[in-house]
Write a protein that holds these residues in place. Structure first.
Motif, PDB file in Angstrom:
ATOM      1  N   VAL A  76       0.833  -1.199   0.000  1.00  0.00           N
ATOM      2  CA  VAL A  76       0.000   0.000   0.000  1.00  0.00           C
ATOM      3  C   VAL A  76       0.877   1.262   0.000  1.00  0.00           C
ATOM      4  N   LEU A  77       0.610   2.152  -0.958  1.00  0.00           N
ATOM      5  CA  LEU A  77       1.271   3.451  -0.995  1.00  0.00           C
ATOM      6  C   LEU A  77       0.408   4.552  -0.392  1.00  0.00           C
ATOM      7  N   ARG A  78      -0.893   4.467  -0.629  1.00  0.00           N
ATOM      8  CA  ARG A  78      -1.829   5.457  -0.101  1.00  0.00           C
ATOM      9  C   ARG A  78      -3.110   4.741   0.328  1.00  0.00           C
TER      10      ARG A  78
ATOM     11  N   PHE B 196      -7.628   2.172  -1.081  1.00  0.00           N
ATOM     12  CA  PHE B 196      -6.168   2.122  -1.137  1.00  0.00           C
ATOM     13  C   PHE B 196      -5.683   1.947  -2.574  1.00  0.00           C
ATOM     14  N   LEU B 197      -4.446   2.312  -2.787  1.00  0.00           N
ATOM     15  CA  LEU B 197      -3.734   2.009  -4.029  1.00  0.00           C
ATOM     16  C   LEU B 197      -2.304   1.647  -3.660  1.00  0.00           C
TER      17      LEU B 197
ATOM     18  N   ASP C 198       2.893  13.299  -5.974  1.00  0.00           N
ATOM     19  CA  ASP C 198       2.112  13.163  -4.747  1.00  0.00           C
ATOM     20  C   ASP C 198       0.674  13.636  -4.929  1.00  0.00           C
ATOM     21  N   ARG C 199       0.478  14.788  -5.578  1.00  0.00           N
ATOM     22  CA  ARG C 199      -0.875  15.286  -5.762  1.00  0.00           C
ATOM     23  C   ARG C 199      -1.696  14.350  -6.634  1.00  0.00           C
ATOM     24  N   LEU C 200      -1.117  13.881  -7.734  1.00  0.00           N
ATOM     25  CA  LEU C 200      -1.833  12.986  -8.632  1.00  0.00           C
ATOM     26  C   LEU C 200      -2.162  11.671  -7.935  1.00  0.00           C
ATOM     27  N   LEU C 201      -1.218  11.148  -7.163  1.00  0.00           N
ATOM     28  CA  LEU C 201      -1.453   9.900  -6.448  1.00  0.00           C
ATOM     29  C   LEU C 201      -2.631  10.052  -5.480  1.00  0.00           C
ATOM     30  N   THR C 202      -2.706  11.203  -4.828  1.00  0.00           N
ATOM     31  CA  THR C 202      -3.820  11.462  -3.915  1.00  0.00           C
ATOM     32  C   THR C 202      -5.134  11.554  -4.680  1.00  0.00           C
ATOM     33  N   ALA C 203      -5.139  12.224  -5.820  1.00  0.00           N
ATOM     34  CA  ALA C 203      -6.351  12.318  -6.637  1.00  0.00           C
ATOM     35  C   ALA C 203      -6.786  10.941  -7.120  1.00  0.00           C
ATOM     36  N   LEU C 204      -5.842  10.112  -7.507  1.00  0.00           N
ATOM     37  CA  LEU C 204      -6.159   8.766  -7.987  1.00  0.00           C
ATOM     38  C   LEU C 204      -6.738   7.899  -6.870  1.00  0.00           C
TER      39      LEU C 204
ATOM     40  N   LEU D  85      -5.939  11.290   4.756  1.00  0.00           N
ATOM     41  CA  LEU D  85      -5.052  10.522   3.887  1.00  0.00           C
ATOM     42  C   LEU D  85      -4.029   9.780   4.737  1.00  0.00           C
ATOM     43  N   ILE D  86      -3.786   8.517   4.393  1.00  0.00           N
ATOM     44  CA  ILE D  86      -2.828   7.684   5.134  1.00  0.00           C
ATOM     45  C   ILE D  86      -1.671   7.333   4.198  1.00  0.00           C
ATOM     46  N   LYS D  87      -0.459   7.617   4.658  1.00  0.00           N
ATOM     47  CA  LYS D  87       0.752   7.251   3.907  1.00  0.00           C
ATOM     48  C   LYS D  87       1.525   6.211   4.723  1.00  0.00           C
ATOM     49  N   PRO D  88       1.282   4.927   4.460  1.00  0.00           N
ATOM     50  CA  PRO D  88       1.923   3.878   5.258  1.00  0.00           C
ATOM     51  C   PRO D  88       3.437   3.898   5.138  1.00  0.00           C
TER      52      PRO D  88
END
Length: 347
Positions: free
Chosen positions: A32-34, A61-62, A142-148, A344-347
Motif C-alpha cells: 500500500v502506498l496510499r 487504497f492504491l 504526490d498530488r496525482l497519487l492522492t487524486a487517484l 489521507l494515510i501514507k503507510p
C-alpha cells in the motif's frame, strides 16, 4: 506487517498482523502506498455498525503489486494499481453488467478474515477482475497519487449519485451533504454538464471546496429552512437532480423536499435512518424517482481515470489531513470530531 484494527467503539489501534500471502492463484499481494479513512468507517468507530474485536478496517487504497498468483494475467510485480472498495471476479453476470458490488464471489475489504486497506499490504482476491492499472509515473507525483486514490471510493460514489439523480447537460442539481462524497458529487455533476449546482452545507472550509468543484450556490440552512432556501433559488420548483450523500432521516426528507416534480434523487449515503425520511405517497404524487445504492466504482474507474490523469477533474482537495500509520487513531478522532474532512494515510 502493521495494519489498523478496531477493538471496540472509539478503540482503533495499529498492530502487528500476519503478512499477506498468496492463497489462491488469482490473488496478488499489494504494497500500500496510499490509503484513507472513509466517512462510512466512522459508523464502526462510533459503534453503530458491528465489528469483531481485532477486525481489520479500511477499504480505500492504491499501491504496487509485490507478488502475483499463477493465474493472474493482467498484472505483474511492480505495477501501480488502484483497488475499488469491493473485490469482484470480473466474470459473473453482475460484473459483466457493471454491478460488481453484487458479485457472488465479491466482498468488502476489512470483512472478517480479510485484509483491510489501512495497513502496509493487502492480499487482493480476483486481482484481474478487481484492480485497475495506473501509469507508473504517477507514483512520483504526490498530488496525482492522492487524486487517484479518490477513485477507490468517493469519486466513483459521487459519480454514481450523479448518474442516479439523472444529471444532464444544463440541469440544476442540489447536493445534500458536505462530506467527501457530497463534494465529489458536486465535481461529478459539473463534469456531466450541470449548469447550476446548489451545495447544502454549513462548514465554510467544505463549501469553499464545493465552490472550487463547481457549486454555484451554497445553502447553509437545514431541514425546512433548507427546503425553503433551495426552492427560493429555483423559482419555487426545486432541482431536477438531487444527490443525497448523508443517509439520515433529515437528509432524505430534505432531498425529497428540494426535488423538482418529475426529478430524481441519487442516494449514496450509507442508510442510517434514511428510510423514515421517505414518504412514497409524496414521491408518487410528484413523480420523484429514487435511484442509487452502493456504488459499483470498479465500473466507473475506466471512465473517470483519464479525466483525473489529465487534470479535468481533481478530487484531491477532499483530503485535508495526512498521517502515517501511527497517526491513524488520531485521524479517526479528527474525522469523528469534524476537524478533518477526509484523512489521507501514507503507510
Amino acid at each position: 506487517m502493521r495494519a489498523t484494527v478496531i477493538h471496540a467503539p472509539h478503540d482503533i489501534r495499529v498492530e502487528e498482523v500476519p503478512d499477506p500471502a498468496i492463497q489462491q492463484p488469482s490473488d496478488v499481494v499489494l504494497r500500500v502506498l496510499r490509503a484513507c479513512i472513509c466517512g462510512s468507517d466512522l459508523w464502526a468507530y462510533r459503534g453503530e455498525s458491528a465489528r469483531q474485536p481485532g477486525q481489520r478496517i479500511g477499504h480505500e487504497f492504491l499501491g504496487v503489486v509485490e507478488e502475483a498468483g499463477s493465474e493472474v494475467t493482467g498484472f505483474e510485480p511492480g505495477d501501480l494499481v488502484v483497488a475499488p472498495f469491493v473485490w469482484s471476479d470480473g466474470t459473473c453476470d453482475y460484473c459483466s453488467e457493471g454491478l460488481q458490488t453484487s458479485c457472488p464471489q465479491g466482498g468488502f475489504w476489512g470483512s472478517v478474515g480479510y485484509d483491510g486497506g489501512q495497513g502496509e499490504a493487502v492480499r487482493v482476491p480476483f486481482a484481474d477482475g478487481t484492480l485497475v492499472r495506473l501509469p507508473a509515473e504517477a507514483a512520483s507525483d504526490d498530488r496525482l497519487l492522492t487524486a487517484l486514490l479518490a477513485l477507490s471510493d468517493v469519486m466513483g460514489t459521487g459519480h454514481h449519485a450523479a448518474i442516479g439523480a439523472g444529471v444532464t447537460m444544463g440541469s440544476t442539481v442540489a447536493v445534500v451533504g458536505d462530506g467527501a462524497v457530497g463534494l465529489c458529487g458536486v465535481l461529478a455533476a459539473k463534469r456531466l454538464g450541470a449548469e447550476r449546482i446548489i451545495a447544502l452545507g454549513r462548514h465554510q472550509a467544505r463549501t469553499d471546496i464545493a465552490k472550487t468543484f463547481g457549486a454555484t450556490d451554497v445553502v447553509a440552512e437545514r431541514g425546512d429552512a433548507a427546503v425553503a432556501a433551495v426552492r427560493e433559488l429555483t423559482g419555487g420548483q426545486g432541482a431536477h437532480a438531487v444527490i443525497e450523500a448523508v443517509g439520515t432521516e433529515q437528509s432524505m426528507r430534505t432531498a425529497v423536499g428540494i426535488t423538482r416534480d418529475g426529478g430524481a434523487i441519487g442516494y449514496v449515503g450509507v442508510p442510517h435512518g434514511s428510510g423514515t425520511g421517505l414518504d412514497l405517497s409524496v414521491m408518487f404524487d410528484r413523480n420523484i424517482a429514487l435511484r442509487g445504492g452502493v456504488a459499483p466504482v470498479r465500473a466507473y474507474i475506466p471512465e473517470l481515470l483519464p479525466d483525473v490523469l489529465d487534470g479535468t477533474i481533481d478530487p484531491s482537495p477532499v483530503f485535508d489531513l495526512s498521517v502515517g500509520l501511527d497517526g491513524v487513531p488520531a485521524g479517526y478522532r479528527a474525522m469523528d470530531e469534524r476537524t478533518a474532512l477526509k484523512v489521507l494515510i501514507k503507510p
